[in-house]
Design a protein around this motif. Sequence first.
Motif, PDB file in Angstrom:
ATOM      1  N   MET A   1       1.014  -1.160  -0.117  1.00  0.00           N
ATOM      2  CA  MET A   1      -0.056  -0.205   0.021  1.00  0.00           C
ATOM      3  C   MET A   1       0.788   1.214  -0.019  1.00  0.00           C
ATOM      4  SD  MET A   1      -2.816  -1.435   2.579  1.00  0.00           S
ATOM      5  CE  MET A   1      -3.372  -2.962   2.559  1.00  0.00           C
ATOM      6  N   ARG A   2       0.937   1.799  -1.264  1.00  0.00           N
ATOM      7  CA  ARG A   2       1.997   2.857  -1.581  1.00  0.00           C
ATOM      8  C   ARG A   2       1.506   4.033  -1.866  1.00  0.00           C
ATOM      9  NH1 ARG A   2       7.288   1.728  -2.425  1.00  0.00           N
ATOM     10  NH2 ARG A   2       6.851  -0.516  -3.337  1.00  0.00           N
ATOM     11  N   GLN A   3       1.220   5.047  -1.062  1.00  0.00           N
ATOM     12  CA  GLN A   3       0.579   6.181  -1.303  1.00  0.00           C
ATOM     13  C   GLN A   3       1.479   7.211  -1.900  1.00  0.00           C
ATOM     14  OE1 GLN A   3      -2.704   5.032  -1.379  1.00  0.00           O
ATOM     15  NE2 GLN A   3      -3.060   7.086  -0.989  1.00  0.00           N
TER      16      GLN A   3
ATOM     17  N   GLU B   1       2.799   5.764   9.833  1.00  0.00           N
ATOM     18  CA  GLU B   1       1.871   5.661  11.061  1.00  0.00           C
ATOM     19  C   GLU B   1       0.516   5.094  10.981  1.00  0.00           C
ATOM     20  OE1 GLU B   1       2.056   9.549  13.022  1.00  0.00           O
ATOM     21  OE2 GLU B   1       4.459   9.382  13.556  1.00  0.00           O
ATOM     22  N   GLN B   2      -0.068   5.532   9.602  1.00  0.00           N
ATOM     23  CA  GLN B   2      -1.689   5.053   9.389  1.00  0.00           C
ATOM     24  C   GLN B   2      -1.520   3.881   8.994  1.00  0.00           C
ATOM     25  OE1 GLN B   2      -4.232   6.853  10.523  1.00  0.00           O
ATOM     26  NE2 GLN B   2      -2.508   8.258  11.371  1.00  0.00           N
ATOM     27  N   GLY B   3      -0.386   2.899   8.688  1.00  0.00           N
ATOM     28  CA  GLY B   3      -0.287   1.521   8.139  1.00  0.00           C
ATOM     29  C   GLY B   3       0.095   1.636   6.612  1.00  0.00           C
TER      30      GLY B   3
ATOM     31  N   ALA C   1      -8.096   7.763   1.264  1.00  0.00           N
ATOM     32  CA  ALA C   1      -7.454   6.877   0.335  1.00  0.00           C
ATOM     33  C   ALA C   1      -6.878   5.731   0.647  1.00  0.00           C
ATOM     34  CB  ALA C   1      -6.806   7.741  -0.691  1.00  0.00           C
ATOM     35  N   LEU C   2      -6.036   5.918   1.764  1.00  0.00           N
ATOM     36  CA  LEU C   2      -5.351   4.679   2.386  1.00  0.00           C
ATOM     37  C   LEU C   2      -6.325   3.709   2.905  1.00  0.00           C
ATOM     38  CD1 LEU C   2      -2.758   2.972   3.150  1.00  0.00           C
ATOM     39  CD2 LEU C   2      -2.388   4.688   4.927  1.00  0.00           C
TER      40      LEU C   2
ATOM     41  N   GLN D   1      -7.141  -0.309   2.725  1.00  0.00           N
ATOM     42  CA  GLN D   1      -7.152  -1.169   3.942  1.00  0.00           C
ATOM     43  C   GLN D   1      -8.387  -2.091   4.160  1.00  0.00           C
ATOM     44  OE1 GLN D   1      -5.846   1.855   6.587  1.00  0.00           O
ATOM     45  NE2 GLN D   1      -3.748   1.207   6.618  1.00  0.00           N
ATOM     46  N   ILE D   2      -9.579  -1.350   3.899  1.00  0.00           N
ATOM     47  CA  ILE D   2     -10.937  -2.000   3.989  1.00  0.00           C
ATOM     48  C   ILE D   2     -10.861  -2.929   2.854  1.00  0.00           C
ATOM     49  CG2 ILE D   2     -13.346  -1.661   3.543  1.00  0.00           C
ATOM     50  CD1 ILE D   2     -12.907   0.966   4.784  1.00  0.00           C
ATOM     51  N   ILE D   3     -10.500  -2.843   1.672  1.00  0.00           N
ATOM     52  CA  ILE D   3     -10.562  -4.031   0.693  1.00  0.00           C
ATOM     53  C   ILE D   3      -9.604  -5.252   1.260  1.00  0.00           C
ATOM     54  CG2 ILE D   3      -9.601  -4.589  -1.723  1.00  0.00           C
ATOM     55  CD1 ILE D   3     -10.356  -1.610  -2.438  1.00  0.00           C
ATOM     56  N   ALA D   4      -8.449  -4.891   1.569  1.00  0.00           N
ATOM     57  CA  ALA D   4      -7.738  -5.835   1.981  1.00  0.00           C
ATOM     58  C   ALA D   4      -8.174  -6.799   3.273  1.00  0.00           C
ATOM     59  CB  ALA D   4      -6.105  -5.284   2.510  1.00  0.00           C
TER      60      ALA D   4
END
Length: 542
Positions: free
Chosen positions: A71-73, A92-94, A369-370, A374-377
């Motif tokens: 997960m690369r913003q 920090e947000q994952g 957006a991040l 995470q919800i999809i994952a």
Amino acid sequence: MDEERKLEIERWKDKVNEIIERFPERKERFTTSSDIEVERVYGMEESTLPGEYPFTRGIQPTMYRSRFWTMRQYAGFGSAKETNKRFRYLLEQGQTGLSVAFDLPTQIGYDSDDPMAEGEVGKVGVAIDTLEDMEILFDHIPLDKVSTSMTINAPAAVLLCMYIAVGEKQGVPLEKLTGTIQNDILKEYIARGTYIFPPKPSMRLITNIFAFCHQYLPKFNTISISGYHIREAGSNAVQEVAFTIANGMSYVDAAIESGLNVDDFAPRLAFFFNAHNNFFEEIAKFRAARRIWAKIMKEHYKAKNPKSWKLRFHTQTGGSTLTAQQPDNNIVRVTLQALAAVLGGTQSLHTNSRDEALSLPTEESARIALRTQQIIAYESGVADTVDPLGGSYYVEALTDEIEAKVEKYLEHIQELGGAVQAIEAGYMQREIQQNAYEIQKQIERNEEIIVGLNQFTMEEDAEPELLKVDESLEKGQIASLKRVKEKRDNDLVEKRLRVLKEMAKDERENLIPYILDAVKAYASVGEICNVLREEFGEYTGV
């Protein structure tokens, strides 16, 4: 099922068990919310196996059951200090990997104090002038633990050398540096425009990077062959894949011509695709691209290493699909696009923020957006089985049709002499422009519905909160650059730039060690690029 197929599946299962011993799956047992067990793969009897040539169903046999995509913003704005804060916030947000956006002057090899940079410093990405900026950008970010992608093309060699130098200062061995440098100049000539040098010396720099990284940075992806910007310029899905793969073939050709063995560099080639709104077409596009590239590498280039056959790709959701009208609708668009990328088997993913049609994303928008990824994952269950849409009549038919159409394009490009010759003739550019024109006409005639733009519109009263880059930043960046130039050893800088210029005259020389020497002396991006401009000239377009 015949005996030969049974044996093939058993061999595959044995291979998977060996992989799982080294890289365990996320759970011992995957189930639905109703406690129905989810198998690793469905439809093995009828189709190719995941992790096996030609990789239609994915490049790894367990895909996301073992590890989610990275997960690369994509982030970068203002100064290195401000961007470092955003990076650390996202980690920090994952977030699991960094992706650097550079400002326009950096992208085209100008320093912040150059007249050409006026008004653009830090606006669309972070301003990087010297190694000191790069040191600040990655302050308190351990480069042996974080993978970094850098969206930089014409001056890619310079920024890569700065990254290497920061790693060395952190005490990180070169062989532990991981990440990707975009380094894809051909799509700049086709669709984006941030080129500096003509094609021939540009290709030399790219193959220099291939050779250097093969020797010293074995875990670093040396190029991200990009269809993203081709799609953003107006291509359709077939053209995106065809033109990207044609460019990829030109890079392979150039590397082989420079004396490299295909299996020495091909395993570190990576791709970068767009994800648009036509959900099933996008999924099929990714599956077809993998299959086409595998066949090209194995059958055309005779690569022996199976890693050379694998098309590994990063996906970014479609910036050009976002609307300034009703920006919250963009959250839904991005969710669909991100889900298509995951179902298509992406290795890493950036999800655009809802406000990017208006400005750089705010912190809140970047977090949403991040969270979408995470919800999809973690909540959707789509990562619990490999290639869940494999075997769908529609998806399989689309995959085959896209493959056939892409191959027709590739045949024509080869007839023209390859991607470089096709670009010089303006062929790809014309194809993209024509498609973009047709799409725009369809939107204006309401044949293509864009919710909130040409249908379901409303009066927009409330102004969303936007991120604004402080106008004083440019003066501060110029002052910082001036300070670096005053305190560095300028005699050493001049000496190393002279050596670089001399080495640039000899096409047999690999320029990366000389660029690295200049970077370590705190020569600036502009100074290094100007030396190469003097020797290589500048490209002015078709």
